[in-house]
Design an enzyme around this catalytic site. Structure first.
Site, PDB file in Angstrom:
ATOM      1  NE  ARG A 244      -1.275   2.493   2.858  1.00 33.67           N
ATOM      2  CZ  ARG A 244      -0.784   3.626   3.350  1.00 33.67           C
ATOM      3  NH1 ARG A 244      -0.725   4.717   2.593  1.00 33.67           N
ATOM      4  NH2 ARG A 244      -0.294   3.671   4.575  1.00 33.67           N
TER       5      ARG A 244
ATOM      6  CG  HIS B 270       3.683   4.387   9.088  1.00 30.77           C
ATOM      7  ND1 HIS B 270       3.013   3.483   8.285  1.00 30.77           N
ATOM      8  CD2 HIS B 270       4.293   5.241   8.233  1.00 30.77           C
ATOM      9  CE1 HIS B 270       3.198   3.794   7.016  1.00 30.77           C
ATOM     10  NE2 HIS B 270       3.989   4.862   6.966  1.00 30.77           N
TER      11      HIS B 270
ATOM     12  CB  CYS C 166       2.326  10.858   1.653  1.00 35.66           C
ATOM     13  SG  CYS C 166       0.701  11.617   1.423  1.00 35.66           S
TER      14      CYS C 166
ATOM     15  CG  ASN D 245       6.993   3.722   4.417  1.00 36.35           C
ATOM     16  OD1 ASN D 245       6.125   3.999   5.226  1.00 36.35           O
ATOM     17  ND2 ASN D 245       6.775   3.762   3.116  1.00 36.35           N
TER      18      ASN D 245
END
Length: 317
Positions: free
Chosen positions: A20, A212, A245, A254
């Site tokens: 995702r 996260h 994002c 990430n």
């Protein structure tokens, strides 16, 4: 501050978000079969929680247009929990119909990012979550909450901790027992992680917290380690360090799952994940995307992966 961590309380849970968050910003659509191949490699490494996709408008995030197909493929897989991000009631209904194990409602801690990210005010997002909570409960689907820009907003700067506390309490009142704090913009530092954790533990002590982090400014693992030392045992990461994002300027990926797992295992925090197979999964991601990924352990290997002396030249002079 958290006290000393006992040996029995060191087990860490890792949710893999590469299908995702890792892929959502890719400009070229990744074929569904390649996404399936990536997820299978992660599960083979011992990953038992996967954020598989998001049920958002394909116009807003084209990469997620195969969300229902992905969920249907993995539906009923024993031993693995698959979750999906849902911004609104329509997305939640579609995710539940497809057979998802858990839905994750999300809103930003800052008004500006929420408007950019889902084209709704924070108040509108939270109001809509009541209906999502109702249908999830009726369907017997687990419900989680996420707070984006938890450690800073690219349009507003530092986010008041009161925003996070208010949002966490609203989630709790909807019956949510797990909240993810998302460092969507990579603005977290070890110094600003701990005060947020302290505030939320005081305000909603009955709610579990997951972290996260993005590695935008190179301190993602340092922030994760601060969380570990402060007692957090639930983290999200993306294999190879991919992601970011699409509605944040200068966004990068990430923290890499294999880097995080390596750090945990070497620091006495077991994860139950096979690092060697996780490195193989990172290689699968790299081949699918056709470029070098930013993860470090996938390049260097484990600390004690020794080499023969003849693989490097001997210095002269």
């Amino acid at each position: 501050m958290a006290g000393p961590v006992s040996a029995t309380g060191r087990q860490v849970s890792v949710t893999e978000v590469s299908p995702r968050d890792g892929l959502q910003s890719e400009k070229v659509f990744v074929p569904t079969q390649d996404k399936i191949r990536l997820v299978e490699s992660l599960v083979a490494a011992g990953i038992r929680s996967v954020e598989l996709t998001s049920f958002v408008s394909p116009r807003a995030v084209p990469q997620m247009r195969d969300a229902a197909e992905l969920v249907r493929h993995f539906r009923g897989r024993a031993g693995v929990r698959f979750s999906a991000l849902v911004p609104n009631l329509r997305g939640a209904e579609a995710a539940i119909e497809a057979g998802i194990d858990a839905v994750v409602m999300f809103a930003s801690a800052s008004e500006s990012h929420n408007l950019k990210n889902v084209n709704r005010s924070r108040a509108d997002s939270m109001a809509g979550f009541r209906q999502i909570a109702r249908i999830a409960e009726e369907a017997g689907v687990a419900l989680h909450g996420a707070i984006a820009t938890a450690f800073g907003c690219p349009f507003e700067g530092d986010v008041p901790v009161g925003n996070l506390v208010d949002q966490a309490r609203r989630y709790r009142d909807l019956g949510i027992s797990r909240i993810t704090l998302g460092d969507t913009t990579g603005m977290a530092t070890p110094g600003n992680v701990v005060p947020v954790l302290d505030a939320l533990r005081t305000a909603v002590p009955e709610v579990g917290i997951a972290l996260h982090f993005h590695n935008t400014r190179g301190v993602g693992l340092a922030c994760a380690y601060a969380g570990l030392l402060h007692g957090i045992r639930d983290f999200e990461a993306s294999v190879g360090g991919i992601g970011g994002c699409p509605f944040v300027p200068r966004a990068t990926g990430n923290i890499a799952t294999e880097d995080f797992v390596y750090m945990c295992e070497e620091s006495g925090f077991p994860t139950g994940i096979d690092l060697g197979k996780l490195i193989e999964a990172a290689g699968t991601a790299e081949r699918i995307l056709g470029r070098e990924l930013p993860g470090q352990v996938m390049k260097a290997g484990p600390r004690l992966a020794l080499s023969s002396m003849d693989v490097v030249r001997t210095a002269n002079g």
